[in-house]
Design an enzyme around this catalytic site. Structure first.
Site, PDB file in Angstrom:
ATOM      1  CD  GLU A 197      -3.120   0.942   2.030  1.00 55.69           C
ATOM      2  OE1 GLU A 197      -3.545  -0.222   2.133  1.00 55.69           O
ATOM      3  OE2 GLU A 197      -3.697   1.928   2.517  1.00 55.69           O
ATOM      4  NE  ARG A 198      -2.349   5.319  -0.209  1.00 52.10           N
ATOM      5  CZ  ARG A 198      -3.314   5.657  -1.046  1.00 52.10           C
ATOM      6  NH1 ARG A 198      -3.047   5.831  -2.329  1.00 52.10           N
ATOM      7  NH2 ARG A 198      -4.538   5.815  -0.630  1.00 52.10           N
ATOM      8  CE  LYS A 224      -6.297   2.954   8.714  1.00 48.60           C
ATOM      9  NZ  LYS A 224      -5.889   3.119   7.305  1.00 48.60           N
ATOM     10  CD  GLU A 234      -7.640   6.405   6.072  1.00 40.95           C
ATOM     11  OE1 GLU A 234      -6.872   5.457   5.867  1.00 40.95           O
ATOM     12  OE2 GLU A 234      -7.452   7.557   5.638  1.00 40.95           O
ATOM     13  NE  ARG A 265      -7.965  13.459   7.429  1.00 42.67           N
ATOM     14  CZ  ARG A 265      -7.578  12.793   6.357  1.00 42.67           C
ATOM     15  NH1 ARG A 265      -8.317  12.836   5.258  1.00 42.67           N
ATOM     16  NH2 ARG A 265      -6.475  12.075   6.357  1.00 42.67           N
ATOM     17  CE  LYS A 279      -1.177   8.589   9.237  1.00 44.42           C
ATOM     18  NZ  LYS A 279      -1.849   8.538   7.927  1.00 44.42           N
ATOM     19  CG  ASP A 328      -2.668  11.006   5.405  1.00 43.67           C
ATOM     20  OD1 ASP A 328      -1.753  10.444   6.000  1.00 43.67           O
ATOM     21  OD2 ASP A 328      -3.396  10.427   4.573  1.00 43.67           O
ATOM     22  CD  GLU A 374       1.970   6.423  11.264  1.00 41.36           C
ATOM     23  OE1 GLU A 374       1.211   6.336  12.252  1.00 41.36           O
ATOM     24  OE2 GLU A 374       1.681   5.977  10.155  1.00 41.36           O
ATOM     25  CD  GLU A 413      -0.419   8.204   1.016  1.00 41.80           C
ATOM     26  OE1 GLU A 413       0.046   7.831   2.112  1.00 41.80           O
ATOM     27  OE2 GLU A 413      -1.638   8.232   0.774  1.00 41.80           O
ATOM     28  CD  GLU A 428       6.917  23.915   1.686  1.00 45.51           C
ATOM     29  OE1 GLU A 428       8.122  23.689   1.921  1.00 45.51           O
ATOM     30  OE2 GLU A 428       6.146  24.405   2.524  1.00 45.51           O
ATOM     31  CD1 TRP A 482     -11.929  11.196   0.235  1.00 43.33           C
ATOM     32  CD2 TRP A 482     -11.176  10.053   1.997  1.00 43.33           C
ATOM     33  NE1 TRP A 482     -12.004   9.862  -0.073  1.00 43.33           N
ATOM     34  CE2 TRP A 482     -11.540   9.135   0.987  1.00 43.33           C
ATOM     35  CE3 TRP A 482     -10.662   9.558   3.198  1.00 43.33           C
ATOM     36  CZ2 TRP A 482     -11.431   7.749   1.139  1.00 43.33           C
ATOM     37  CZ3 TRP A 482     -10.545   8.182   3.364  1.00 43.33           C
ATOM     38  CH2 TRP A 482     -10.930   7.301   2.348  1.00 43.33           C
TER      39      TRP A 482
HETATM   40  C1  GCU Z   1      -3.316   7.453   4.249  1.00 41.68           C
HETATM   41  C2  GCU Z   1      -3.060   6.496   3.116  1.00 41.68           C
HETATM   42  C3  GCU Z   1      -3.706   5.166   3.348  1.00 41.68           C
HETATM   43  C4  GCU Z   1      -3.311   4.646   4.718  1.00 41.68           C
HETATM   44  C5  GCU Z   1      -3.631   5.667   5.779  1.00 41.68           C
HETATM   45  C6  GCU Z   1      -3.111   5.295   7.159  1.00 41.68           C
HETATM   46  O1  GCU Z   1      -4.644   7.876   4.263  1.00 41.68           O
HETATM   47  O2  GCU Z   1      -3.517   7.056   1.913  1.00 41.68           O
HETATM   48  O3  GCU Z   1      -3.295   4.308   2.324  1.00 41.68           O
HETATM   49  O4  GCU Z   1      -3.956   3.452   4.990  1.00 41.68           O
HETATM   50  O5  GCU Z   1      -3.013   6.865   5.477  1.00 41.68           O
HETATM   51  O6  GCU Z   1      -2.143   5.893   7.583  1.00 41.68           O
HETATM   52  O7  GCU Z   1      -3.671   4.424   7.800  1.00 41.68           O
END
Ligand code: GCU
Length: 661
Positions: free
Chosen positions: A143-144, A265, A269, A319, A343, A348, A370, A376, A494, A524
């Site tokens: 993922e990513r 997690k 999401e 958010r 984070k 994000d 984090e 990404e 940037e 989102w």
């Molecule tokens: C971002 C990312 C997702 C990931 C999420 C996370 O939104 O696009 O792919 O799952 O972060 O940190 O859980």
């Protein structure tokens, strides 16, 4: 060779020979340290020193690796500190713990390669935990991920080979001591990583990691009692659920005694969590912590908890506020073996965000930062973006919560409140590409994250220099050009992307390339509200109130247009295009200028890189040139789309009369 050795590519002549390496312990990390030194010195000098075990230091000349009692807790800083000394013609690397000896040995190798004449050094890592989070899935996808497929998994199977060991060597050499091997989104086959279907192979990886002082962690699905079965609930207050996890923990630790614990997690999401049952985040985390406690396991609980089904018409919900709001009232509620993983920013991993206001706000709770080196939102390892200067800025930032010991680094390292389980992690950027990181120069982020996590005092420039010299050798032109490109790259990225901290404006499908309204009417919660008058999110008291999550001096600084730093201006304020910035330009002119400049800078990178043709290795030259050309296309696209977008919104002409569409 199927893959590059990265910065562990030892070159002949980088050090002179030694006849002997003595070591006083058969602990696996000490033995790894001895072997690493032996092969490094052998490859560099042409003479492989002999290894010899000695219980005590004698007057025989050589390199001595001395491990003390080695009986502290795994994350104790004492166990990971080292001292290098020169004495009567010998070099002594000593530590209280075996991991410290390993770090000392790698430090010695680095010093030799960098030609440092002063070998004496005493180091204690800045952070107890220095972790990499893989978002690798069992089918091999990442993922990513932007550097090929996983080197841990393929088609539902776990891969163990030389690359697994070389990976451990690479990351241990920069001080990483914990790795989560699978994606935080735990689905399908990954659910069963905590069952005996996978224990054997996971143990295989954990054993290799243990040779290098690295603890393996697993991401687990909060709803495992349902998804693995046989329960119909994952309510943390239901005794059946608690028992399910206690039994599961016992089963796991019988098979994987060195498991670090779980990364979770939850309520994020679409992932299940305690909120599903009307319970708090601490109820969920503590239930798992209770199950792991007996085995020394840790629960790393992510704070990326927010509503991703927002109505864009709703101007009140912000958010950015969610992380702080969901956790701030539970300080002192979390078990001692829970760490909150926060984070770096409230949203994000954008190219620029303010520091997450939850950092330092909870004095009784273990926390870790984090970061994301997977890029990404910062060019996906196609565009050059060396993130260490930005991370450094974040770690050095003062939260204004305490008179002293107030930097982000002080909080996340545990120093400010004396917490034991703290640190930093990064969503990692590796895959099975030949060069591991897609872009050859993105390996500087992997190297740099580890080095910075180990030693917060290092400058981003020093880290870049070390990485370049060890990867490409000490050629002055290479050193100068690559360092210059790396050090400028974050600012360049940037410049040509979303302006002044407003973020997003990327293509929703893959988060690469411009799409200014891509997220604007979406669920989102990531808006910029551009209209014909202006752009930006009002997060002051008059707006969403987010700025008030900071301590007063910061809340005031961000809340006031005049004191808010320009690079975060649109994160905190909605302003007219005619607003005059601190540099004297109107906002709209600044947007036009920075975007044109960003493209110019990328052209300059290409011009500089061309100077390295036939100076640097051909393969490296060709691969990086390809990436820079992709970056040029991307930057042109960003520049033209962003400038046209704001020109069409505002109708304001570019003072310099450049082409805007
Ligand atoms: C971002 C990312 C997702 C990931 C999420 C996370 O939104 O696009 O792919 O799952 O972060 O940190 O859980």
């Amino acid at each position: 060779m199927e893959y590059s050795k990265l910065w562990l590519d030892y070159k002949r002549g980088e050090c002179s020979g030694f006849d002997r390496i003595y070591y006083n312990s058969d602990d696996r990390c000490v033995v790894s340290a001895a072997r690493e030194l032996q092969s490094a010195i052998g490859e560099m000098s042409g003479i492989y020193p002999e290894l010899a075990e000695r219980r005590e230091l004698t007057d025989e000349n050589g390199i001595w690796l001395l491990c003390g009692k080695n009986d502290g807790k795994y994350y104790d800083l004492n166990m990971q500190s080292y001292k290098i000394e020169e004495k009567d013609g010998s070099i002594i690397v000593a530590s209280y713990g075996a991991a410290g000896v390993l770090y000392g040995a790698f430090a010695l190798i680095r010093k030799m390669r960098l030609g440092e004449t002063e070998l004496t050094e005493e180091k204690t890592p800045s952070n107890p935990l220095r972790m990499l989070n893989h978002w690798d899935n069992p089918d091999g996808s990442i993922e990513r991920g932007y550097s090929g497929n996983s080197f841990f998994f393929k088609d539902g199977e776990i891969i163990i080979n030389e690359r697994t060991r070389d990976y451990a060597r690479l990351i241990a050499s920069v001080g990483i001591n914990a790795v989560v091997i699978n994606n935080v989104n735990v689905k399908d086959e990954a659910l069963y990583f905590i069952t005996d279907r996978y224990f054997g192979k996971i143990r295989g990886i954990a054993d290799i990691f243990a040779d290098y002082g690295i603890r393996l962690f697993l991401s687990a699905n909060y709803a495992s009692p349902i998804d693995i079965g046989p329960l119909d609930t994952a309510d943390p207050c239901d005794e059946r659920v608690r028992e399910w996890w206690r039994n599961k923990a016992a089963e796991i630790y019988r098979a994987l005694p060195d498991l670090g614990g779980f990364l979770i997690k939850a309520d994020s999401e679409g992932r299940p969590g305690p909120f599903t049952y009307g319970r708090s985040q601490d109820a969920g985390a503590n239930m798992l912590a209770d199950a792991l406690e007996e085995f020394g396991g840790i629960v790393i609980w992510r704070c990326f908890v927010y509503n991703c089904r927002q109505d864009w018409r709703d101007r009140k919900t912000d958010r950015a506020q969610a992380c702080y709001d969901n956790f701030i009232n539970s300080d002192a509620h979390f078990a001692p073996n829970v760490i909150l993983q926060i984070k770096n920013g409230p949203v994000d991993f954008q190219v620029r965000e303010p520091v997450n206001p939850l950092i330092g706000a909870m004095s009784f709770t273990n926390q870790m930062m984090e970061f994301q080196i997977a890029q990404e939102y910062t060019g996906q390892q196609r565009d050059l973006c060396y993130l260490i200067p930005y991370f450094k800025e974040i770690l050095d930032f003062k939260m204004c919560r305490h008179p002293d010991c107030d930097t982000v680094a002080d909080y996340v390292s545990g120093k400010a409140f004396g917490n034991r389980l703290c640190g930093v992690c990064a969503v990692t950027n590796t895959g099975n590409d030949y060069n591991w990181t897609g872009h050859d120069l993105a390996a500087a982020n992997l190297y740099g994250f580890g080095r910075l996590a180990f030693d917060n005092d290092l400058s981003a420039e020093k880290i870049a220099g070390e990485w370049i010299e060890q990867t490409y050798g000490g050629n002055t032109l290479v050193m100068e050009i690559v360092s210059d490109m790396l050090m400028r790259s974050h600012a360049v990225y940037e410049k040509y992307t979303a302006p002044l901290g407003v973020g997003w404006m990327i293509e929703p499908a893959d988060h690469y390339g411009p799409n200014p309204d891509g997220f604007e009417y979406s669920r989102w919660g990531t808006y910029h509200y551009a209209d014909r008058e202006g752009v930006g999110v009002d997060r002051t008291i008059a707006g969403t109130g987010y700025a008030n999550q900071y301590a007063k001096p910061l809340a005031q600084m961000y809340g006031n247009v005049d004191s808010c730093p320009d690079n975060l201006l649109l994160f905190f304020h909605h302003l007219p295009y005619s607003h005059v910035l601190k540099n004297g330009k109107t906002m709209i002119q600044h947007i036009y200028d920075t975007h044109f400049e960003g493209v110019k800078d990328v052209r300059e990178f290409i011009r500089l890189w061309r100077k390295l043709e036939s100076v640097i290795d051909d393969g490296v030259y060709r691969r990086v040139k390809e990436r820079l050309l992709m970056q040029l296309d991307n930057s042109v696209e960003w520049c033209d789309i962003i400038n046209s977008y704001f020109y069409r919104k505002s109708g304001a002409k570019d003072e310099k009369g450049r082409r805007i569409y």
